[in-house]
Scaffold this motif. Structure first.
Motif, PDB file in Angstrom:
ATOM      1  N   SER A  43       0.821  -1.211   0.000  1.00  0.00           N
ATOM      2  CA  SER A  43       0.000   0.000   0.000  1.00  0.00           C
ATOM      3  C   SER A  43       0.855   1.262   0.000  1.00  0.00           C
ATOM      4  CB  SER A  43      -0.934  -0.009   1.210  1.00  0.00           C
ATOM      5  OG  SER A  43      -0.173  -0.029   2.403  1.00  0.00           O
ATOM      6  N   HIS A  44       2.105   1.191   0.512  1.00  0.00           N
ATOM      7  CA  HIS A  44       2.974   2.366   0.523  1.00  0.00           C
ATOM      8  C   HIS A  44       3.665   2.583  -0.814  1.00  0.00           C
ATOM      9  CE1 HIS A  44       2.589   2.092   4.908  1.00  0.00           C
ATOM     10  NE2 HIS A  44       2.887   3.371   4.872  1.00  0.00           N
ATOM     11  N   ASP A  45       3.774   1.551  -1.652  1.00  0.00           N
ATOM     12  CA  ASP A  45       4.565   1.635  -2.863  1.00  0.00           C
ATOM     13  C   ASP A  45       3.698   1.772  -4.116  1.00  0.00           C
ATOM     14  OD1 ASP A  45       6.171   1.253  -5.059  1.00  0.00           O
ATOM     15  OD2 ASP A  45       7.177  -0.502  -4.284  1.00  0.00           O
ATOM     16  N   ASN A  46       2.711   0.924  -4.271  1.00  0.00           N
ATOM     17  CA  ASN A  46       1.842   0.928  -5.449  1.00  0.00           C
ATOM     18  C   ASN A  46       2.618   0.757  -6.751  1.00  0.00           C
ATOM     19  OD1 ASN A  46      -0.484   1.268  -3.900  1.00  0.00           O
ATOM     20  ND2 ASN A  46      -0.199   3.483  -3.860  1.00  0.00           N
ATOM     21  N   GLY A  47       3.738   0.044  -6.724  1.00  0.00           N
ATOM     22  CA  GLY A  47       4.516  -0.228  -7.930  1.00  0.00           C
ATOM     23  C   GLY A  47       5.451   0.891  -8.340  1.00  0.00           C
ATOM     24  N   ILE A  48       5.585   1.933  -7.531  1.00  0.00           N
ATOM     25  CA  ILE A  48       6.414   3.080  -7.886  1.00  0.00           C
ATOM     26  C   ILE A  48       7.875   2.683  -8.050  1.00  0.00           C
ATOM     27  CG2 ILE A  48       7.236   5.336  -7.070  1.00  0.00           C
ATOM     28  CD1 ILE A  48       4.457   5.585  -5.700  1.00  0.00           C
ATOM     29  N   ALA A  49       8.354   1.766  -7.231  1.00  0.00           N
ATOM     30  CA  ALA A  49       9.774   1.383  -7.289  1.00  0.00           C
ATOM     31  C   ALA A  49      10.145   0.780  -8.621  1.00  0.00           C
ATOM     32  CB  ALA A  49      10.104   0.412  -6.169  1.00  0.00           C
ATOM     33  N   SER A  50       9.196   0.183  -9.325  1.00  0.00           N
ATOM     34  CA  SER A  50       9.511  -0.459 -10.605  1.00  0.00           C
ATOM     35  C   SER A  50       9.539   0.541 -11.760  1.00  0.00           C
ATOM     36  CB  SER A  50       8.501  -1.568 -10.901  1.00  0.00           C
ATOM     37  OG  SER A  50       7.195  -1.015 -11.000  1.00  0.00           O
ATOM     38  N   LEU A  51       9.121   1.787 -11.537  1.00  0.00           N
ATOM     39  CA  LEU A  51       9.151   2.805 -12.578  1.00  0.00           C
ATOM     40  C   LEU A  51      10.567   3.319 -12.789  1.00  0.00           C
ATOM     41  CD1 LEU A  51       6.049   4.971 -11.572  1.00  0.00           C
ATOM     42  CD2 LEU A  51       6.199   3.320 -13.440  1.00  0.00           C
ATOM     43  N   PRO A  52      10.892   3.727 -14.022  1.00  0.00           N
ATOM     44  CA  PRO A  52      12.199   4.353 -14.260  1.00  0.00           C
ATOM     45  C   PRO A  52      12.321   5.653 -13.462  1.00  0.00           C
ATOM     46  CG  PRO A  52      11.089   3.822 -16.332  1.00  0.00           C
ATOM     47  CD  PRO A  52      10.102   3.584 -15.232  1.00  0.00           C
ATOM     48  N   PRO A  53      13.544   6.013 -13.073  1.00  0.00           N
ATOM     49  CA  PRO A  53      13.740   7.215 -12.252  1.00  0.00           C
ATOM     50  C   PRO A  53      13.131   8.481 -12.847  1.00  0.00           C
ATOM     51  CG  PRO A  53      15.754   5.951 -12.330  1.00  0.00           C
ATOM     52  CD  PRO A  53      14.793   5.304 -13.283  1.00  0.00           C
ATOM     53  N   HIS A  54      13.217   8.665 -14.170  1.00  0.00           N
ATOM     54  CA  HIS A  54      12.685   9.898 -14.755  1.00  0.00           C
ATOM     55  C   HIS A  54      11.165   9.986 -14.594  1.00  0.00           C
ATOM     56  CE1 HIS A  54      11.999   7.228 -18.216  1.00  0.00           C
ATOM     57  NE2 HIS A  54      11.100   8.117 -18.626  1.00  0.00           N
ATOM     58  N   LEU A  55      10.472   8.845 -14.622  1.00  0.00           N
ATOM     59  CA  LEU A  55       9.024   8.859 -14.400  1.00  0.00           C
ATOM     60  C   LEU A  55       8.696   9.137 -12.934  1.00  0.00           C
ATOM     61  CD1 LEU A  55       7.670   5.961 -16.642  1.00  0.00           C
ATOM     62  CD2 LEU A  55       7.532   8.422 -17.015  1.00  0.00           C
ATOM     63  N   ARG A  56       9.486   8.541 -12.011  1.00  0.00           N
ATOM     64  CA  ARG A  56       9.273   8.836 -10.595  1.00  0.00           C
ATOM     65  C   ARG A  56       9.454  10.321 -10.328  1.00  0.00           C
ATOM     66  NH1 ARG A  56      12.647   4.031  -9.417  1.00  0.00           N
ATOM     67  NH2 ARG A  56      14.224   5.487  -8.718  1.00  0.00           N
TER      68      ARG A  56
END
Length: 141
Positions: free
Chosen positions: A119-132
């Motif tokens: 619930s804290h991540d929602n898949g954000i860690a798997s995104l490329p850095p520029h998208l984050r």
């Protein structure tokens, strides 16, 4: 416990930071050179991390395992911040440029990205850095 935050000038990605951490090496660990020794070193060495700012965003941290004085080529003294090689991505947060380093309290530090769909991540860690970075600039993460 207390953390430090420092710009990774010239680094635009975690891969570039990994490459940069290969020199200098102190007893098999990466080191970050800075000018002054923290006055609150004992608090930092009690579980603190070095948070890194790249392109105006806090993107990662590395646990600090030591602070050592050293002598620069010009004869002046400096400090080596000894860190473990693991680069831990954190929830991106915008940060204005500053010189040197700053203290960062645990309550002000961004949370780690876990790499799992919690619930804290929602898949954000798997995104490329520029998208984050773009999502953080839009205040969507």
């Amino acid at each position: 416990m207390l953390h430090m935050i420092k710009l990774a000038v010239g680094c635009s990605s975690l891969d570039e930071l990994r490459a940069r951490m290969q020199h200098p090496r102190i007893n098999g660990h990466g080191a970050v050179i800075t000018r002054t020794m923290p006055k609150r070193a004992s608090e930092i060495l009690n579980g603190g991390s070095l948070y890194r700012v790249m392109n105006g965003m806090v993107l990662c941290r590395q646990p600090i395992i030591g602070l050592e004085p050293y002598q620069r080529d010009d004869g002046t003294t400096g400090t080596l911040i000894i860190v473990i090689d693991d680069i831990i991505p954190v929830h991106p947060r915008t940060m204005r440029p500053f010189q040197g380093w700053r203290y960062l309290t645990p309550q002000d530090a961004p949370e780690d990205l876990t790499g799992t769909n919690t619930s804290h991540d929602n898949g954000i860690a798997s995104l490329p850095p520029h998208l984050r970075k773009e999502l953080a600039e839009l205040a969507l993460i």
